[in-house]
Design an enzyme around this catalytic site. Structure first.
Site, PDB file in Angstrom:
ATOM      1  N   LYS A  16       0.999  -1.246  -0.041  1.00  0.00           N
ATOM      2  CA  LYS A  16       0.108   0.097  -0.111  1.00  0.00           C
ATOM      3  C   LYS A  16       0.939   1.293   0.008  1.00  0.00           C
ATOM      4  CE  LYS A  16      -1.648   1.844   3.915  1.00  0.00           C
ATOM      5  NZ  LYS A  16      -1.584   3.276   4.252  1.00  0.00           N
ATOM      6  N   ASN A  17       2.038   1.326   0.903  1.00  0.00           N
ATOM      7  CA  ASN A  17       2.506   2.304   0.938  1.00  0.00           C
ATOM      8  C   ASN A  17       3.442   2.852   0.192  1.00  0.00           C
ATOM      9  OD1 ASN A  17       1.023   3.118   3.437  1.00  0.00           O
ATOM     10  ND2 ASN A  17       2.494   2.560   4.881  1.00  0.00           N
ATOM     11  N   CYS A 111      -5.245   8.781   9.314  1.00  0.00           N
ATOM     12  CA  CYS A 111      -5.475   7.969  10.500  1.00  0.00           C
ATOM     13  C   CYS A 111      -5.133   8.924  12.020  1.00  0.00           C
ATOM     14  CB  CYS A 111      -4.796   6.744  10.804  1.00  0.00           C
ATOM     15  SG  CYS A 111      -5.356   5.483   9.726  1.00  0.00           S
ATOM     16  N   ARG A 116       0.054  15.139  12.752  1.00  0.00           N
ATOM     17  CA  ARG A 116       0.937  14.727  11.557  1.00  0.00           C
ATOM     18  C   ARG A 116       1.090  15.894  10.851  1.00  0.00           C
ATOM     19  NH1 ARG A 116      -1.748   9.098   9.452  1.00  0.00           N
ATOM     20  NH2 ARG A 116       0.241   9.167   8.441  1.00  0.00           N
ATOM     21  N   ASP A 302       3.735   0.649  12.247  1.00  0.00           N
ATOM     22  CA  ASP A 302       2.656  -0.169  11.475  1.00  0.00           C
ATOM     23  C   ASP A 302       2.255  -1.465  11.968  1.00  0.00           C
ATOM     24  OD1 ASP A 302       2.101   2.545  10.626  1.00  0.00           O
ATOM     25  OD2 ASP A 302       2.908   1.797   8.387  1.00  0.00           O
ATOM     26  N   ARG A 394      -8.950  -0.439   3.547  1.00  0.00           N
ATOM     27  CA  ARG A 394      -8.241   0.843   3.074  1.00  0.00           C
ATOM     28  C   ARG A 394      -6.566   0.292   2.771  1.00  0.00           C
ATOM     29  NH1 ARG A 394      -9.655   4.805   6.816  1.00  0.00           N
ATOM     30  NH2 ARG A 394      -7.588   4.853   7.600  1.00  0.00           N
TER      31      ARG A 394
HETATM   32  C1  EPZ Z   1       4.247   6.826   6.584  1.00  0.00           C
HETATM   33  O1  EPZ Z   1       3.279   7.896   6.920  1.00  0.00           O
HETATM   34  C2  EPZ Z   1       3.047   5.680   6.542  1.00  0.00           C
HETATM   35  N1  EPZ Z   1       1.881   6.071   5.601  1.00  0.00           N
HETATM   36  C3  EPZ Z   1       2.602   5.331   7.917  1.00  0.00           C
HETATM   37  O2  EPZ Z   1       1.783   4.314   7.778  1.00  0.00           O
HETATM   38  C4  EPZ Z   1       3.417   5.032   8.932  1.00  0.00           C
HETATM   39  O3  EPZ Z   1       3.035   4.701  10.260  1.00  0.00           O
HETATM   40  C5  EPZ Z   1       4.573   6.049   8.862  1.00  0.00           C
HETATM   41  O4  EPZ Z   1       4.970   6.513   7.538  1.00  0.00           O
HETATM   42  C6  EPZ Z   1       5.862   5.678   9.769  1.00  0.00           C
HETATM   43  O5  EPZ Z   1       6.612   4.763   9.170  1.00  0.00           O
HETATM   44  C7  EPZ Z   1       2.132   6.189   4.257  1.00  0.00           C
HETATM   45  O6  EPZ Z   1       3.211   5.901   3.784  1.00  0.00           O
HETATM   46  C8  EPZ Z   1       1.180   6.605   3.391  1.00  0.00           C
HETATM   47  P1  EPZ Z   1       6.347  10.035   8.462  1.00  0.00           P
HETATM   48  P2  EPZ Z   1       3.953   9.533   6.950  1.00  0.00           P
HETATM   49  O7  EPZ Z   1       6.229  11.232   7.756  1.00  0.00           O
HETATM   50  O8  EPZ Z   1       4.781   9.488   5.846  1.00  0.00           O
HETATM   51  C9  EPZ Z   1       6.986  13.334  11.964  1.00  0.00           C
HETATM   52  C10 EPZ Z   1      -0.220   2.788   8.062  1.00  0.00           C
HETATM   53  O9  EPZ Z   1      -0.690   2.183   8.855  1.00  0.00           O
HETATM   54  N2  EPZ Z   1       7.015  14.323  10.915  1.00  0.00           N
HETATM   55  O10 EPZ Z   1       7.375   9.016   8.158  1.00  0.00           O
HETATM   56  O11 EPZ Z   1       2.952  10.388   7.050  1.00  0.00           O
HETATM   57  C11 EPZ Z   1       5.627  12.715  11.973  1.00  0.00           C
HETATM   58  O12 EPZ Z   1       4.860  13.597  12.997  1.00  0.00           O
HETATM   59  C12 EPZ Z   1       0.116   4.419   7.952  1.00  0.00           C
HETATM   60  O13 EPZ Z   1      -0.112   2.200   6.610  1.00  0.00           O
HETATM   61  C13 EPZ Z   1       6.982  15.833  11.090  1.00  0.00           C
HETATM   62  O14 EPZ Z   1       7.504  15.958  12.169  1.00  0.00           O
HETATM   63  O15 EPZ Z   1       4.804   9.416   8.260  1.00  0.00           O
HETATM   64  C14 EPZ Z   1       5.928  11.348  12.866  1.00  0.00           C
HETATM   65  O16 EPZ Z   1       6.207  11.655  14.225  1.00  0.00           O
HETATM   66  C15 EPZ Z   1       0.003   4.694   9.326  1.00  0.00           C
HETATM   67  N3  EPZ Z   1       7.203  16.494  10.064  1.00  0.00           N
HETATM   68  C16 EPZ Z   1       7.385  11.113  12.081  1.00  0.00           C
HETATM   69  O17 EPZ Z   1       7.847  12.387  11.664  1.00  0.00           O
HETATM   70  C17 EPZ Z   1       6.865  16.259   8.820  1.00  0.00           C
HETATM   71  O18 EPZ Z   1       6.770  17.064   7.807  1.00  0.00           O
HETATM   72  C18 EPZ Z   1       7.296  10.040  10.994  1.00  0.00           C
HETATM   73  O19 EPZ Z   1       6.147  10.376  10.044  1.00  0.00           O
HETATM   74  C19 EPZ Z   1       6.679  14.803   8.400  1.00  0.00           C
HETATM   75  C20 EPZ Z   1       6.750  14.025   9.750  1.00  0.00           C
END
Ligand code: EPZ
Length: 427
Positions: A16-17, A111, A116, A302, A394
């Site tokens: 998915k991701n 979610c 986020r 995840d 999803r």
């Molecule tokens: C991806 O989300 C995945 N979603 C999430 O999977 C997954 O939990 C996450 O990566 C972590 O592995 C998709 O790929 C669509 P991040 P993403 O940016 O990219 C902080 C699932 O169940 N952050 O890696 O949105 C954030 O708050 C879903 O499939 C900032 O501070 O996650 C978090 O603490 C849920 N500023 C950390 O980084 C930013 O601009 C990691 O988030 C971006 C992120």
């Protein structure tokens, strides 16, 4: 307790991701893109709807194989109602400003896992010369007239989305961009591999530092297959262990599974790896384990709810530290309804194993929480009813059939409200 002894095999779908990023990435390509192993899940159907609203033509050749033709794309504003609930819609920003010089989407939802932010995405775009505005729930992005210019980007946090978005925006920019402190998840590497397969020049994906040398254009020449879903495979690995079953998990990449494999072995499971298959079996009650979620190659957040369910059935006490999301323990209340003994506070949960879980009505708070409810339901005494299953749909293709084929007694009751929400909130 009636423990069903799950045996058999299951085939894992495309990731998915990875797919939710590769589909928007096709916007960068001149001509048609042929993709294989695309998962048939509602997140993908939502992305396709968005692409079509921009002018893309999408033709399904089979359930998992499609051709996307973006030559007719003439709109760079994605519909608010489709993007506001869809987390991965942020990839449209990187792809659209990279190719067309402008983009507008709603602030991405997703979610409910806590805050986020997308500040790192914005930082990457601005470093490349884009102007970004955030107003009344929308994000507006525009590139200078002569396009984006390569730069050095240091991401303050390791972010999957920001890493991929920086790559997307830099792919057609002038010069060589260096992105540091990158996420190393398999789906980041898959997006880079897809882009390289159509002519991009991206080096270092899967390490801390990625270098993107801008190319004039991308042209699709052959088809690209999305990698198998690490988290779906991990969910079935835990299913095999928690049910004391013996399951052959096909179409997975054992290397990607290592953080999960290591923890399951620690809990007492036997894990045998083959080339693109893993067999997981378990005879005894799980030993308690401690988990700290980390960016890849650490234990994936995840998989946190699913592994929590296993610890909840262990002989002893395990501890989980969630280091990615602020609020990813909401599902523990549902497990507690089923008889689990879990104390969650902030980013930490203490999980005391119990002998039995009892079937009860529970909610799927989000995609992975929903998967955890299914795992709990497999071993619970009595009937478990899971609500809000649109979350599960999803990200898990055909999950009911897949579990049924392994011997689970599981039925799918479609309620009309769930259908309405189908193209809703995304992870
Ligand atoms: C991806 O989300 C995945 N979603 C999430 O999977 C997954 O939990 C996450 O990566 C972590 O592995 C998709 O790929 C669509 P991040 P993403 O940016 O990219 C902080 C699932 O169940 N952050 O890696 O949105 C954030 O708050 C879903 O499939 C900032 O501070 O996650 C978090 O603490 C849920 N500023 C950390 O980084 C930013 O601009 C990691 O988030 C971006 C992120």
């Amino acid at each position: 307790m009636v423990l069903v002894d799950y045996r058999g095999e299951v085939t894992i779908s495309g990731a998915k991701n990875a797919a939710v990023a590769i589909l928007p990435a096709t916007l960068l390509v001149n001509g048609k893109c042929h993709l294989e192993n695309v998962p048939d899940i509602s997140d993908i159907r939502a992305i396709i709807k968005i692409l079509k609203s921009l002018g893309s033509k999408v033709e399904y050749i089979s359930d998992h194989e499609l051709i996307i033709d973006n030559t007719g794309v003439n709109i760079t504003t994605a519909p608010y109602d489709l993007t506001c609930k869809f987390r991965a819609s942020y990839y449209l920003l990187g792809a659209l400003i990279g190719k067309f010089g402008s983009a507008q989407i709603s602030l991405p939802g997703g979610c409910n896992l806590g805050a986020r932010p997308i500040d790192q995405h914005i930082k990457a775009f601005e470093s490349l010369g884009a102007t970004i505005g955030v107003k009344r729930g929308n994000v507006y992005a525009s590139a200078p007239k002569d396009g984006l210019n390569a730069t050095s980007i240091f991401l303050d946090v390791v972010s999957v989305g920001a890493t991929i978005n920086a790559i997307l925006a830099a792919t057609l920019a002038k010069g060589t961009s260096t992105i540091e402190n990158c996420a190393k998840e398999p789906h980041v590497v898959d997006v880079a591999n897809f882009l390289n397969s159509v002519g991009a020049n991206i080096k270092g994906a899967g390490t801390d530092v990625i270098k993107v040398t801008g190319v004039k254009e991308l042209n699709q020449n052959s088809s690209y297959a999305v990698i198998p879903d690490q988290i779906e495979a991990g969910t079935f690995m835990v299913a095999a262990a928690i049910t004391k079953g013996n399951v052959l998990i096909k179409n997975c990449i054992p290397k990607h599974m290592e953080p999960i494999t290591a923890k399951l072995q620690e809990a007492g499971a036997e894990v045998i790896e083959f080339e693109d298959t893993i067999r997981v079996s378990m005879d005894d009650t799980p030993r308690p384990i401690n988990i700290k979620t980390m960016p890849y190659p650490g234990f994936p957040t995840d998989m946190q709810p699913q592994i929590c369910t296993l610890i909840a059935m262990s002989k002893g006490t395990g501890m989980i530290i969630e280091s990615i999301w602020d609020s990813r323990f909401q599902y523990t209340d549902e497990l507690i309804k089923m008889g689990a003994d879990i104390t969650a506070h902030g980013r930490t949960a203490m999980v005391k194993g119990v002998d039995k879980l009892y079937g009860s009505p529970v909610g799927a708070h989000d995609l992975r929480a929903g998967a955890a409810m299914i795992l709990a339901g497999l071993v619970a005494h009595g009937r478990t009813e899971i609500y809000d299953i649109y979350h599960i749909e999803r990200g898990y293709e055909n999950i009911v059939e897949k579990f049924k084929n392994l011997g689970a007694k599981i039925e799918f009751y479609r309620d009309p409200e769930a259908c309405v929400k189908e193209s809703g909130v995304s992870c």
